[in-house]
Design an enzyme around this catalytic site. Structure first.
Site, short mmCIF file in Angstrom:
data_model
loop_
_atom_site.label_atom_id
_atom_site.label_comp_id
_atom_site.label_asym_id
_atom_site.label_seq_id
_atom_site.Cartn_x
_atom_site.Cartn_y
_atom_site.Cartn_z
N CYS A 213 0.86 -1.19 0.00
CA CYS A 213 0.00 0.00 0.00
C CYS A 213 0.89 1.23 0.00
O CYS A 213 1.97 1.22 0.60
CB CYS A 213 -0.89 0.03 1.24
SG CYS A 213 -2.27 -1.11 1.20
N LEU B 210 0.48 5.68 0.24
CA LEU B 210 -0.47 6.78 0.43
C LEU B 210 0.27 8.04 0.83
O LEU B 210 1.14 8.02 1.71
CB LEU B 210 -1.48 6.42 1.53
CG LEU B 210 -2.40 7.55 2.01
CD1 LEU B 210 -3.40 7.92 0.92
CD2 LEU B 210 -3.13 7.17 3.28
N THR B 211 -0.08 9.14 0.19
CA THR B 211 0.28 10.48 0.65
C THR B 211 -0.99 11.11 1.20
O THR B 211 -2.02 11.14 0.52
CB THR B 211 0.83 11.34 -0.50
OG1 THR B 211 1.93 10.67 -1.11
CG2 THR B 211 1.28 12.68 0.02
N GLN C 125 -0.64 16.23 -0.72
CA GLN C 125 -0.68 15.78 -2.11
C GLN C 125 -0.38 16.93 -3.07
O GLN C 125 -0.50 18.10 -2.72
CB GLN C 125 -2.04 15.16 -2.43
CG GLN C 125 -2.27 13.83 -1.72
CD GLN C 125 -3.63 13.22 -2.00
OE1 GLN C 125 -4.45 13.81 -2.70
NE2 GLN C 125 -3.89 12.05 -1.43
N ARG D 20 2.48 17.84 -4.12
CA ARG D 20 3.66 18.60 -3.72
C ARG D 20 4.94 17.78 -3.92
O ARG D 20 6.01 18.15 -3.44
CB ARG D 20 3.55 19.02 -2.25
CG ARG D 20 2.46 20.07 -2.01
CD ARG D 20 2.10 20.22 -0.55
NE ARG D 20 3.23 20.59 0.29
CZ ARG D 20 3.15 20.79 1.61
NH1 ARG D 20 1.96 20.64 2.21
NH2 ARG D 20 4.20 21.11 2.31
N TYR E 61 5.53 14.65 -2.90
CA TYR E 61 5.80 13.64 -1.88
C TYR E 61 5.48 12.22 -2.38
O TYR E 61 6.10 11.26 -1.94
CB TYR E 61 5.01 13.93 -0.60
CG TYR E 61 5.51 15.14 0.16
CD1 TYR E 61 6.79 15.15 0.71
CD2 TYR E 61 4.72 16.26 0.34
CE1 TYR E 61 7.26 16.26 1.41
CE2 TYR E 61 5.17 17.37 1.03
CZ TYR E 61 6.44 17.36 1.57
OH TYR E 61 6.90 18.45 2.26
N GLY E 62 4.50 12.11 -3.26
CA GLY E 62 4.14 10.78 -3.79
C GLY E 62 5.30 10.16 -4.55
O GLY E 62 5.64 8.99 -4.34
N LYS E 63 5.91 10.94 -5.45
CA LYS E 63 7.08 10.43 -6.20
C LYS E 63 8.24 10.14 -5.26
O LYS E 63 9.04 9.23 -5.50
CB LYS E 63 7.50 11.43 -7.26
CG LYS E 63 6.67 11.39 -8.53
CD LYS E 63 7.43 12.06 -9.66
CE LYS E 63 6.57 12.12 -10.92
NZ LYS E 63 5.48 13.10 -10.79
N GLU F 165 2.15 -3.76 -5.75
CA GLU F 165 1.07 -4.74 -5.78
C GLU F 165 -0.13 -4.16 -6.52
O GLU F 165 -0.50 -3.00 -6.30
CB GLU F 165 0.67 -5.14 -4.35
CG GLU F 165 -0.30 -6.31 -4.29
CD GLU F 165 -0.58 -6.76 -2.87
OE1 GLU F 165 -1.58 -6.29 -2.28
OE2 GLU F 165 0.20 -7.56 -2.34
N SER G 161 4.13 8.27 -14.05
CA SER G 161 4.97 9.46 -14.16
C SER G 161 6.38 9.18 -13.67
O SER G 161 7.37 9.58 -14.31
CB SER G 161 4.34 10.61 -13.36
OG SER G 161 5.17 11.74 -13.37
#
Length: 521
Positions: free
Chosen positions: A377, A379-380, A385, A387, A389-391, A411, A424
């Site tokens: 799993c 999650l940001t 979001q 900004r 942080y996800g990458k 997964e 991305s």
């Protein structure tokens, strides 16, 4: 005209451009507040996070579709009274009564799979004398039951008949720069006695308690993929109104199984350091005087500037891991919740200030994955979001894979936002590798898919799908080559200029563990 659960009708909502629209929606629940009815609606073909309670003024009753009575024939799993998958609905207007057919008839539904593979089916005529014997003797019934149980116990990777081998998939030539690599894909070795758990309650055949009453070893792996067959009207509705986490107030997107008595509260309070949930602000203030944590439990394995990562063992820190899963479930719809967090490691990203380390996001991974998953799993949290942080989370997961000397993949299935982030990241990472290649002796630079996978720790299948998504693979003079257009190069350079947050491998202090040894647990 009474609006009941199961009805479908247009509902007024505002879109991103702040314009009014009337998408079709389904009534999931009706409740009475101070003598006035409100309706919980799910917008058809929209994500569930947009579901909401609406007032009667927003309903278009002229185009209401009432659900038909349930069929008396046995439905899925042979259970009578179950709700049909695609019920026919009766469309009622002022002067018109029409019956709409079941959705999806005559449409071709694409089956997701590897980019180069395709599936087809055909019908054949079979002579009457060659039809199989359908006698209902006890012997045949017993054989069928035994064979069925055998098939259920076999993993998906080994469900090929020993007599008739499965047809081999066509070999895919690996794209290169002016060179063709003919290396074949190596089959993954199967580990005996290992299964992936499909039910979070542990009541299926993969339960940890053996049938003879002898307790088995602790479960080593687990899957967080949601099993949609157990969805009901309760889990389809958001049950938490608002969450206060530190200085942020969050509006949950999806259902999360917090205790029932907390679902009626206007605000659910969480300690931002231990993630314990409390029912009132006074309870939170009293808890903060006792809570000594100012950062997530576990080991800090990365720090650069104000960004830190903490590694948390799901076995050693069960309360924190379970509270983290409850919070994450509010924003993840495609994953199920595990109360048994032992098989998982949690990597929590935090932002530091004078008050402590504040949670920004996290990802979890199995301690041992037979399918090369490096993320279960991810999650940001909504306030952080868009900004970068996800990458950063994704890049950190692959940085761990590099240290482990493995290739990894998240997964499946990925959420819509997760797929965008991963696509991305894959695109930028692969293009970064390709643009750094230098030609030797005036010839075109050469690289293979395997080399890209080894440099980035991205699994080979994800590399191929990304190259296809970017439309870089071309067939030229009997071989596959990669071509970079000016538009792709310019777009990549602009995207990299906006990407300020990057993982510095020098700041990572991480030693992989061999989780196959029970002593490590």
């Amino acid at each position: 005209m009474e609006v009941v659960e199961g009805c479908r009708l247009p509902v007024l909502r505002r879109n991103q451009e702040n314009e009014d629209e009337w998408p079709l929606a389904e009534i999931l629940s009706v409740k009475d507040i101070s003598g006035r009815k409100v309706f919980y609606v799910h917008y058809i073909d929209f994500n569930k996070r947009l579901d909401e309670w609406v007032t009667p003024e927003r309903l278009d009753l002229k185009k209401i579709q009432f659900p038909k009575k349930e069929a008396k024939t046995p439905t899925k799993n042979g259970l009578p009274g179950s709700r049909p998958n695609s019920p026919e609905r009766e469309l009622k207007t002022l002067d018109l009564s029409l019956h709409s057919s079941a959705a999806g008839i005559g449409k071709t539904i694409p089956t997701p799979g590897l980019p180069y593979l395709a599936a087809s089916a055909s019908l054949q005529r079979v002579p009457v004398d060659k039809l199989p014997d359908r006698t209902n003797s006890i012997e045949n019934v017993t054989k069928n039951l035994l064979s069925k149980r055998k098939l259920e116990a076999v993993s998906l990777a080994t469900q090929c008949s020993p007599v008739t081998p499965a047809a081999a998939a066509p070999e895919i030539p690996t794209p290169v720069y002016a060179q063709q690599n003919g290396s074949a894909r190596r089959p993954m070795p199967q580990v005996a006695g290992r299964k992936r758990k499909a039910n979070c309650l542990g009541t299926d055949e993969d339960s940890q308690d053996s049938s003879d009453g002898i307790p088995s070893a602790p479960r080593m792996t687990g899957s967080l993929v949601s099993d949609r067959s157990h969805d009901d009207i309760v889990t389809r509705m958001k049950n938490i109104e608002c969450i206060e986490l530190g200085r942020h107030r969050l509006k949950p997107w999806y259902f999360s199984p917090y205790p029932q008595e907390l679902t009626s509260l206007p605000v659910l309070y969480l300690c931002e350091f231990c993630l314990k949930y409390l029912k009132s602000l006074k309870c939170l203030q009293r808890h903060l005087t006792k809570c000594n944590l100012r950062h997530p439990p576990g080991n800090e394995i990365y720090r650069k500037g104000t960004i830190s990562f903490f590694e948390i063992d799901g076995r050693k820190n069960k309360n924190y891991s379970q509270n983290l899963c409850l919070l994450a479930k509010c924003f993840l719809d495609h994953k199920t919740l595990y109360y048994d967090t032992d098989p998982f490691l949690f990597y929590v990203m935090t932002e530091y200030d004078c008050k402590g380390f504040h949670i920004v996001g996290y990802f979890s991974k199995e301690k041992e994955s037979t399918e090369d998953y490096n993320v279960a799993c991810i999650l940001t949290l909504p306030p952080y979001q868009r900004r970068g942080y996800g990458k950063l989370l994704i890049e950190f997961s692959y940085e761990l894979s590099k240290v482990e000397g493995k290739t990894g993949t998240p997964e499946k299935p990925l959420s819509d936002l997760g797929l965008l982030s991963y696509r991305s990241y894959w695109s930028q990472t692969i293009l970064e590798i390709l643009m750094e290649l230098k030609s030797e002796n005036g010839e075109r630079p050469q690289i293979t898919i395997n080399e890209i996978s080894e440099l980035t720790s991205i699994k080979k299948e994800d590399v191929i799908s990304t190259l296809q998504y970017l439309n870089l693979i071309n067939y030229y003079k009997g071989q596959y080559i990669l071509t970079l257009s000016e538009d792709i190069v310019e777009g990549h350079e602009k995207a990299m200029m906006k990407r300020h947050l990057r993982i510095d491998s020098k700041c990572l202090h991480f030693t992989p563990k061999d989780w196959s040894k029970r002593g490590k647990w």
